[in-house]
Design a protein around this motif. Sequence first.
Motif, PDB file in Angstrom:
ATOM      1  N   LEU A  84     -42.763 -41.622  16.888  1.00  0.00           N
ATOM      2  CA  LEU A  84     -43.343 -41.219  15.615  1.00  0.00           C
ATOM      3  C   LEU A  84     -42.820 -39.854  15.192  1.00  0.00           C
ATOM      4  O   LEU A  84     -42.522 -39.622  14.012  1.00  0.00           O
ATOM      5  CB  LEU A  84     -44.872 -41.217  15.704  1.00  0.00           C
ATOM      6  N   THR A  85     -42.697 -38.939  16.139  1.00  0.00           N
ATOM      7  CA  THR A  85     -42.088 -37.633  15.852  1.00  0.00           C
ATOM      8  C   THR A  85     -40.695 -37.818  15.283  1.00  0.00           C
ATOM      9  O   THR A  85     -40.315 -37.176  14.290  1.00  0.00           O
ATOM     10  CB  THR A  85     -42.026 -36.775  17.126  1.00  0.00           C
ATOM     11  N   ASP A  86     -39.921 -38.707  15.894  1.00  0.00           N
ATOM     12  CA  ASP A  86     -38.549 -38.955  15.432  1.00  0.00           C
ATOM     13  C   ASP A  86     -38.532 -39.580  14.040  1.00  0.00           C
ATOM     14  O   ASP A  86     -37.750 -39.168  13.175  1.00  0.00           O
ATOM     15  CB  ASP A  86     -37.815 -39.866  16.419  1.00  0.00           C
ATOM     16  N   GLU A  87     -39.375 -40.571  13.811  1.00  0.00           N
ATOM     17  CA  GLU A  87     -39.424 -41.237  12.505  1.00  0.00           C
ATOM     18  C   GLU A  87     -39.769 -40.237  11.401  1.00  0.00           C
ATOM     19  O   GLU A  87     -39.148 -40.228  10.328  1.00  0.00           O
ATOM     20  CB  GLU A  87     -40.453 -42.367  12.518  1.00  0.00           C
ATOM     21  N   LEU A  88     -40.783 -39.407  11.659  1.00  0.00           N
ATOM     22  CA  LEU A  88     -41.224 -38.462  10.646  1.00  0.00           C
ATOM     23  C   LEU A  88     -40.169 -37.383  10.396  1.00  0.00           C
ATOM     24  O   LEU A  88     -39.867 -37.048   9.238  1.00  0.00           O
ATOM     25  CB  LEU A  88     -42.553 -37.822  11.059  1.00  0.00           C
ATOM     26  N   SER A  89     -39.605 -36.847  11.441  1.00  0.00           N
ATOM     27  CA  SER A  89     -38.601 -35.792  11.264  1.00  0.00           C
ATOM     28  C   SER A  89     -37.359 -36.324  10.549  1.00  0.00           C
ATOM     29  O   SER A  89     -36.776 -35.631   9.701  1.00  0.00           O
ATOM     30  CB  SER A  89     -38.232 -35.166  12.611  1.00  0.00           C
ATOM     31  N   GLN A  90     -36.953 -37.557  10.834  1.00  0.00           N
ATOM     32  CA  GLN A  90     -35.815 -38.147  10.131  1.00  0.00           C
ATOM     33  C   GLN A  90     -36.121 -38.351   8.655  1.00  0.00           C
ATOM     34  O   GLN A  90     -35.274 -38.095   7.791  1.00  0.00           O
ATOM     35  CB  GLN A  90     -35.429 -39.473  10.792  1.00  0.00           C
ATOM     36  N   ALA A  91     -37.329 -38.819   8.361  1.00  0.00           N
ATOM     37  CA  ALA A  91     -37.705 -39.016   6.963  1.00  0.00           C
ATOM     38  C   ALA A  91     -37.734 -37.697   6.196  1.00  0.00           C
ATOM     39  O   ALA A  91     -37.400 -37.643   5.001  1.00  0.00           O
ATOM     40  CB  ALA A  91     -39.071 -39.692   6.880  1.00  0.00           C
ATOM     41  N   LEU A  92     -38.118 -36.614   6.868  1.00  0.00           N
ATOM     42  CA  LEU A  92     -38.273 -35.319   6.214  1.00  0.00           C
ATOM     43  C   LEU A  92     -36.971 -34.534   6.106  1.00  0.00           C
ATOM     44  O   LEU A  92     -36.925 -33.525   5.389  1.00  0.00           O
ATOM     45  CB  LEU A  92     -39.295 -34.474   6.984  1.00  0.00           C
ATOM     46  N   HIS A  93     -35.934 -34.972   6.788  1.00  0.00           N
ATOM     47  CA  HIS A  93     -34.693 -34.191   6.812  1.00  0.00           C
ATOM     48  C   HIS A  93     -34.150 -33.925   5.404  1.00  0.00           C
ATOM     49  O   HIS A  93     -33.810 -32.765   5.084  1.00  0.00           O
ATOM     50  CB  HIS A  93     -33.643 -34.880   7.681  1.00  0.00           C
ATOM     51  N   PRO A  94     -34.065 -34.938   4.511  1.00  0.00           N
ATOM     52  CA  PRO A  94     -33.555 -34.634   3.164  1.00  0.00           C
ATOM     53  C   PRO A  94     -34.441 -33.647   2.404  1.00  0.00           C
ATOM     54  O   PRO A  94     -33.929 -32.800   1.661  1.00  0.00           O
ATOM     55  CB  PRO A  94     -33.540 -36.015   2.474  1.00  0.00           C
ATOM     56  N   PHE A  95     -35.759 -33.747   2.575  1.00  0.00           N
ATOM     57  CA  PHE A  95     -36.657 -32.810   1.899  1.00  0.00           C
ATOM     58  C   PHE A  95     -36.455 -31.396   2.424  1.00  0.00           C
ATOM     59  O   PHE A  95     -36.412 -30.441   1.643  1.00  0.00           O
ATOM     60  CB  PHE A  95     -38.106 -33.231   2.083  1.00  0.00           C
TER      61      PHE A  95
END
Length: 257
Positions: A84-95
């Motif tokens: 979940l940490t990985d999923e969230l951090s990947q999603a937030l990278h562009p932001f």
Amino acid sequence: MLPSLFISHGAPNRVLHTSPANLFLQELGSSLPTPKAIVIVSAHWLHAGVAITATGQHNTIHDFAGFEHSLYQQQYPAQQPAWLTDELSQALHPFATHISADIKFSERGLDHGAWSVLSLMYPNADIPVAALSLPTTQDLNVYLTLGQALQPLREKNILIIASGSATHNLGLLNRSGDTPVWAEEFVNWLHQAVTNKDYNALTQLYNSAPHAAIAHPTLEHYSPLLVAAGAAYGKTGKPIHNSYELGSLNNSSFSFE
């Protein structure tokens, strides 16, 4: 696909006392398909950049004073797995790139804006949870953009919950229960703007809403609404609860789907 939710979380001791808002949250969790995980954004975690909670079991933060002794015994030991940490951090990278910030990982845990909602919706604490901070900015469009970054997580059966308050002026609360006209007029505007998907009005709060500076002297309890809207950008927002406490504290909550 699961909706994204804006929840007015109210006082921390909502978890101890039966009320319309308490019962609404208890029923809300069971009315939704069981999510694979939850990402929650609380009005009580502000950060200059982008911060998310770290992998592991969350601490329960009792970030308040003057309430019942039993409230300080409340625990919500949700887990945040590495995936979940990985999923969230990947999603937030562009932001994070968009606002020129790095993603920070915090051992902070869950504040009452998060755990008071989750403990009523999912009392067994058996769904993985990650918390995300709110950027400190006066540009409300940033919160819509943050929500849009979270939108792909919904496609993976991850529930987005943004926790704040439809009105939040603690200096004007009263125990008489009388709701002032300014609160009613602001809440009516809010419901109309959400249901009409009027993003321009929502992001120009102090220029478009009646009594906005009274309803929200500061932005932290309003901005989670825009995160929830952004996470289902272009989709219809609908009110799923509306009640008042202490006169002017409105508990309107919305589902974007």
